[in-house]
Design an enzyme around this catalytic site. Structure first.
Site, PDB file in Angstrom:
ATOM      1  CG  HIS A 210      -0.242   0.147   2.518  1.00  0.00           C
ATOM      2  ND1 HIS A 210       0.213  -0.945   3.222  1.00  0.00           N
ATOM      3  CD2 HIS A 210       0.089   1.245   3.243  1.00  0.00           C
ATOM      4  CE1 HIS A 210       0.785  -0.523   4.347  1.00  0.00           C
ATOM      5  NE2 HIS A 210       0.728   0.809   4.379  1.00  0.00           N
ATOM      6  CB  ALA A 211       1.097   4.328  -1.420  1.00  0.00           C
TER       7      ALA A 211
END
Length: 93
Positions: free
Chosen positions: A10-11
């Site tokens: 994820h970011a």
């Protein structure tokens, strides 16, 4: 974390994170949408600062590894980018 485990994927839109291997080791791969870099974390006195807008994956955990993550803000599901295609679009723009 079980040996060989994988986390991340994820970011964040706004949150900064500092990742530290307090015990054992693991690798962190960072992707800014153009380039990927991989780092081995295996010392509790070293950390990796991750800026917003960077995709991260953590893998290759040694058996019994402990990963500490310090965040610049409280948990907010709306701050996550969990879809890699969406992330790539945002990284281009």
């Amino acid at each position: 974390m079980p040996g060989g485990g994988k986390r991340g994927g994820h970011a964040h839109k706004a949150i900064y994170q500092l990742i530290v291997a307090t015990s054992g080791s693991f690798t962190v791969t960072l992707d800014n949408g153009k380039e990927k870099s991989t780092y081995l974390l295996n010392h509790p006195w070293e950390g990796l600062l991750i800026y917003p807008g960077v995709w991260r994956t953590l893998e290759d955990f040694s058996s019994g590894a402990v990963c500490m993550v310090l965040a610049s803000d409280f948990y907010d599901e709306n701050d996550y980018i969990r879809n890699y295609k969406e992330f790539k679009k945002m990284a281009k723009g």
